[in-house]
Design an enzyme around this catalytic site. Structure first.
Site, PDB file in Angstrom:
ATOM      1  N   ARG A 146      16.875  28.041  -0.455  1.00 20.26           N
ATOM      2  CA  ARG A 146      17.497  26.731  -0.651  1.00 20.26           C
ATOM      3  C   ARG A 146      17.236  25.875   0.591  1.00 20.26           C
ATOM      4  O   ARG A 146      17.578  26.266   1.705  1.00 20.26           O
ATOM      5  CB  ARG A 146      18.994  26.904  -0.879  1.00 20.26           C
ATOM      6  CG  ARG A 146      19.846  25.625  -0.810  1.00 20.26           C
ATOM      7  CD  ARG A 146      19.501  24.605  -1.876  1.00 20.26           C
ATOM      8  NE  ARG A 146      19.504  25.124  -3.228  1.00 20.26           N
ATOM      9  CZ  ARG A 146      20.609  25.253  -3.982  1.00 20.26           C
ATOM     10  NH1 ARG A 146      21.778  24.928  -3.489  1.00 20.26           N
ATOM     11  NH2 ARG A 146      20.511  25.711  -5.213  1.00 20.26           N
TER      12      ARG A 146
ATOM     13  N   ASN B  53      18.014  20.576  -7.060  1.00 19.49           N
ATOM     14  CA  ASN B  53      19.430  20.525  -7.403  1.00 19.49           C
ATOM     15  C   ASN B  53      20.058  19.230  -6.903  1.00 19.49           C
ATOM     16  O   ASN B  53      19.984  18.914  -5.717  1.00 19.49           O
ATOM     17  CB  ASN B  53      20.159  21.717  -6.775  1.00 19.49           C
ATOM     18  CG  ASN B  53      19.675  23.035  -7.351  1.00 19.49           C
ATOM     19  OD1 ASN B  53      20.209  23.508  -8.340  1.00 19.49           O
ATOM     20  ND2 ASN B  53      18.659  23.621  -6.744  1.00 19.49           N
TER      21      ASN B  53
ATOM     22  N   ARG C 152      16.838  37.901  -9.640  1.00 18.44           N
ATOM     23  CA  ARG C 152      17.531  36.653  -9.305  1.00 18.44           C
ATOM     24  C   ARG C 152      18.075  36.748  -7.884  1.00 18.44           C
ATOM     25  O   ARG C 152      18.779  37.696  -7.550  1.00 18.44           O
ATOM     26  CB  ARG C 152      18.681  36.394 -10.281  1.00 18.44           C
ATOM     27  CG  ARG C 152      18.256  36.302 -11.726  1.00 18.44           C
ATOM     28  CD  ARG C 152      19.452  36.259 -12.654  1.00 18.44           C
ATOM     29  NE  ARG C 152      20.277  37.448 -12.521  1.00 18.44           N
ATOM     30  CZ  ARG C 152      21.491  37.583 -13.074  1.00 18.44           C
ATOM     31  NH1 ARG C 152      22.000  36.583 -13.774  1.00 18.44           N
ATOM     32  NH2 ARG C 152      22.181  38.689 -12.924  1.00 18.44           N
TER      33      ARG C 152
ATOM     34  N   LYS D 139      16.362  21.420 -13.673  1.00 16.75           N
ATOM     35  CA  LYS D 139      15.167  22.200 -14.003  1.00 16.75           C
ATOM     36  C   LYS D 139      13.966  21.288 -14.252  1.00 16.75           C
ATOM     37  O   LYS D 139      12.839  21.609 -13.880  1.00 16.75           O
ATOM     38  CB  LYS D 139      15.417  23.062 -15.250  1.00 16.75           C
ATOM     39  CG  LYS D 139      16.625  23.994 -15.179  1.00 16.75           C
ATOM     40  CD  LYS D 139      16.438  25.108 -14.177  1.00 16.75           C
ATOM     41  CE  LYS D 139      17.496  26.204 -14.318  1.00 16.75           C
ATOM     42  NZ  LYS D 139      18.864  25.772 -14.015  1.00 16.75           N
TER      43      LYS D 139
END
Length: 318
Positions: free
Chosen positions: A214, A287, A237, A129
């Protein structure tokens, strides 16, 4: 198998529990098998330190492309981790004390010459994050705090706001607070554990309706197709674990621009496999622990992302 076959260890969640149809780690292992590499399996608890050397209670691993029988494990044996050429650290978050201790142990193997993907120093430094916060021109308005007054002021300024923990994954613990601030107090109280834990608040991006994309980078280079995780009805989400639907799309000019902003630092830190999360024009997360979505992109686009990563690893081993 050749005596000189590369020895690859994988540290992962229990292999029997993975989702066969979409698990990225399994794709990585299939790609390593296709190269004739020897595979060894570890869970986090199998790592230990003995007289200053990183050790593993390892099991030889065979993987198969068979939904009813996708792995076989050999007997446990004690092995210095430095006997492995490469270790994939694929333990899913949370990045808690156990995860960080495992990364420290892998660092001992790294210092003896084993390639750890991603590097232990980067895993320790790059909170998924917070890492993106270094690229302030690429992210939505954000605050990180455990102070209720700071978090309330941010929500009052921006209205629609997303609140989330710093160590979650798969959409867990994410809350969307509307302009009226309903339930704000209880959300802040719960996520910050009554002011003891830092959390993130981010301006809500309505583009989430088109998906949270992504974008995968292998050795700093983007795969030309991302996976848009589109929320199910009534959800904010897009995470597949939260019921989102994955649709592959070609990267846009803006996506490539965002990649160029982060690429120098990703290269500098030696990160070989990274997943950027992009909503609209903004990066929301970077990530580095166990990026996923390989299988969905490969299935929809005919790419071989795991094969690219194994080739990059082979090149790095030299």
């Amino acid at each position: 198998m050749s005596q000189n076959a590369i020895k690859l260890g994988v540290v992962m969640d229990p292999i029997s529990d993975l989702a066969y149809k979409k698990d990225t780690t399994l794709a990585l292992l299939w790609a390593a098998k296709a190269k004739g590499w020897t595979l060894y399996y570890l869970e986090q608890e199998d790592l230990y330190l003995y007289e200053g050397r990183a050790m593993g209670s390892v099991r030889a691993l065979e993987v198969h492309q068979d939904a009813s029988h996708w792995f076989d494990l050999g007997e446990r044996e004690a092995m210095p981790l430095a006997e492995l050429d490469v270790i994939l650290m694929r333990k899913d978050p949370p990045v808690d004390e156990h995860f960080l201790n495992a990364v420290h142990l892998l660092g001992f193997a790294e210092r003896e010459g084993t390639l750890v993907v991603n590097p232990t120093r980067a895993l320790l430094e790059c909170n998924e994050k917070l890492f993106a916060q270094q690229f302030a021109h690429c992210i939505p308005a954000t605050v990180v705090s455990c102070n209720a007054a700071v978090l309330r002021a941010f929500q009052a300024e921006h209205g629609d706001t997303i609140f989330k923990p710093l160590d979650g994954m798969g959409g867990s613990g994410i809350f969307h607070i509307g302009p009226d601030g309903r339930n704000l107090g209880s959300v802040i109280e719960q996520l910050t554990e009554r002011g003891q834990r830092q959390i993130m608040a981010q301006r809500y991006l309505p583009e989430i309706k088109e998906g949270d994309t992504r974008i995968l980078l292998v050795d700093g280079e983007p795969i030309p197709f991302g996976l848009a995780r589109i929320p199910s009805a009534g959800e904010t989400r897009g995470n597949l674990a939260a019921g989102g639907r994955g649709v592959s799309r070609a990267l846009t000019d803006r996506d490539y621009w965002l990649v160029e902003q982060v690429k120098p630092m990703i290269r500098e830190k030696g990160l070989m496999f990274v997943g950027l999360d992009v909503i609209g024009d903004s990066i929301t997360e970077i990530n580095v622990t166990s990026p996923t979505c390989v299988r969905e992109i490969d299935d929809q686009r005919g790419t071989d992302i795991a094969g690219k990563l194994m080739a990059a690893i082979e090149s790095r081993l030299g």
